[in-house]
Scaffold this motif. Structure first.
Motif, mmCIF file in Angstrom:
data_model
loop_
_atom_site.group_PDB
_atom_site.id
_atom_site.type_symbol
_atom_site.label_atom_id
_atom_site.label_comp_id
_atom_site.label_asym_id
_atom_site.label_seq_id
_atom_site.Cartn_x
_atom_site.Cartn_y
_atom_site.Cartn_z
ATOM 1 N N UNK A 1 0.773 6.307 9.310
ATOM 2 C CA UNK A 1 1.537 5.150 8.563
ATOM 3 C C UNK A 1 2.426 5.515 8.136
ATOM 4 N N UNK A 2 3.517 4.495 8.274
ATOM 5 C CA UNK A 2 5.128 4.468 7.710
ATOM 6 C C UNK A 2 5.273 3.211 6.707
ATOM 7 N N UNK A 3 4.364 2.094 7.035
ATOM 8 C CA UNK A 3 4.552 0.995 6.132
ATOM 9 C C UNK A 3 3.282 0.051 6.222
ATOM 10 N N UNK A 4 2.901 -0.321 4.946
ATOM 11 C CA UNK A 4 1.850 -1.189 5.184
ATOM 12 C C UNK A 4 2.026 -2.411 3.828
ATOM 13 N N UNK B 1 2.487 -3.747 9.336
ATOM 14 C CA UNK B 1 2.114 -2.402 9.720
ATOM 15 C C UNK B 1 3.267 -1.709 10.442
ATOM 16 N N UNK B 2 3.629 -0.316 10.278
ATOM 17 C CA UNK B 2 4.372 0.425 10.943
ATOM 18 C C UNK B 2 4.050 1.537 10.910
ATOM 19 N N UNK B 3 3.484 2.409 12.120
ATOM 20 C CA UNK B 3 3.164 3.742 12.313
ATOM 21 C C UNK B 3 3.597 4.434 13.530
ATOM 22 N N UNK C 1 0.784 -1.239 0.056
ATOM 23 C CA UNK C 1 0.036 -0.040 0.011
ATOM 24 C C UNK C 1 1.028 1.236 0.026
ATOM 25 N N UNK C 2 0.513 2.078 -0.666
ATOM 26 C CA UNK C 2 0.931 3.473 -0.702
ATOM 27 C C UNK C 2 0.703 4.354 0.653
ATOM 28 N N UNK C 3 1.625 4.451 1.389
ATOM 29 C CA UNK C 3 1.393 5.140 2.602
ATOM 30 C C UNK C 3 0.917 6.533 2.406
ATOM 31 N N UNK C 4 1.263 7.188 1.368
ATOM 32 C CA UNK C 4 0.554 8.678 1.114
ATOM 33 C C UNK C 4 -0.776 8.639 0.738
ATOM 34 N N UNK C 5 -1.359 7.503 0.471
ATOM 35 C CA UNK C 5 -2.982 7.462 0.415
ATOM 36 C C UNK C 5 -3.344 6.866 1.555
ATOM 37 N N UNK C 6 -2.742 6.387 2.485
ATOM 38 C CA UNK C 6 -3.298 5.767 3.606
ATOM 39 C C UNK C 6 -3.704 6.452 4.685
ATOM 40 N N UNK C 7 -5.109 6.637 4.967
ATOM 41 C CA UNK C 7 -5.577 7.640 6.038
ATOM 42 C C UNK C 7 -6.409 6.409 6.943
ATOM 43 N N UNK C 8 -5.972 6.498 8.260
ATOM 44 C CA UNK C 8 -6.724 6.176 9.310
ATOM 45 C C UNK C 8 -7.286 7.073 10.343
ATOM 46 N N UNK C 9 -8.465 7.253 10.663
ATOM 47 C CA UNK C 9 -8.869 8.167 11.615
ATOM 48 C C UNK C 9 -8.246 8.501 12.845
ATOM 49 N N UNK C 10 -7.933 9.470 13.187
ATOM 50 C CA UNK C 10 -7.274 9.705 14.456
ATOM 51 C C UNK C 10 -8.284 9.448 15.502
ATOM 52 N N UNK C 11 -7.826 9.208 16.774
ATOM 53 C CA UNK C 11 -8.650 8.873 18.077
ATOM 54 C C UNK C 11 -8.887 10.173 18.677
#
Length: 235
Positions: A131-134, A149-151, A99-109
């Motif tokens: 995210x740094x790696x997926x 997964x690295x974040x 996965x391209x981490x530039x496109x990866x969005x995970x909502x904040x807490x």
């Protein structure tokens, strides 16, 4: 995850309407229409193309936990990401995805996405997930998913306090992930691409007295993430 259907007929694949362009055609992970015996792999149809696009969406009813504290109830709905996939040369059933981490969005807490002990987080508390790696492997034949997964998890309280990031590295799996004090079991891909990914990570101290003490670092954290993964032919 097996799906139980009554029919013993062979699987019926989705029929595209006449006139649908053949340049880009979505691939659904189609499971066979019989209930397998325990231990049997669930049969699926692999994509025909050697390379294809992968999309990732996060859903609600997720959990995050750290140390021995009760889990946070986390609504990750709205998260997205895209990447590319290819067939693994020495395993016809397995796919490698990145996965391209530039496109990866995970909502904040935040107070709107997260509850602790049934109560929303305090209004000014925010934990951003960067995210740094997926990347990893998916087996549509069995539904198994293993994604490294690295974040960075960045804690802040308004403009008053911002802690050094917590670095979390784990393998999000559709099977079991188990540490010394934390553990969970995922759910494999179903015919619509739904799955539950779990991962236990060891978190090192961050040289911040408040965070190291409050979170009892070093310690373990657990992520349980409901998601949808879909594959589609590359153009």
């Amino acid at each position: 995850m097996a799906c139980k259907l009554n029919s013993l007929e062979p699987p019926i694949l989705c029929r595209l309407p006449a006139g649908t362009p053949s340049v880009f055609r979505a691939k659904t992970i189609a499971f066979s229409s019989y209930a397998p015996n325990k231990g049997d792999a669930v049969s699926t149809r692999l994509p025909k193309a050697d390379t294809f696009s992968v999309s990732f969406k996060t859903l609600g009813a997720c959990k995050l936990g750290i140390s021995r504290y009760p889990d946070f109830e986390y609504n990750a709905g709205g998260g997205t990401g895209t990447g590319t996939g290819s067939k693994v040369a020495d395993d016809a059933d397995e796919l490698s995805v990145d996965f391209d981490v530039e496109t990866l969005y995970i909502p904040p807490l935040t107070s709107s996405t997260t509850k602790f002990l049934g109560l929303p987080l305090p209004p000014f508390l925010k934990i951003d997930i960067v995210p740094q790696l997926f990347q990893g492997k998916i087996n549509p034949e069995s539904g198994k998913v293993d994604l490294e997964f690295l974040a960075k998890f960045c804690f802040s309280v308004g403009s008053v306090y911002k802690a050094p990031p917590l670095v979390v590295k784990t393998v999000l799996t559709s099977d079991e992930s188990k540490g010394k004090i934390r553990g969970g079991r995922g759910e494999r891909l179903d015919e619509e691409g739904n799955c539950k990914l779990v991962g236990v990570a060891f978190v090192e101290p961050i040289d911040d007295f408040f965070m190291d003490s409050f979170l009892s670092l070093p310690t373990e954290c657990l992520a349980e993430l409901n998601a949808v993964i879909t594959l589609s032919d590359s153009c």
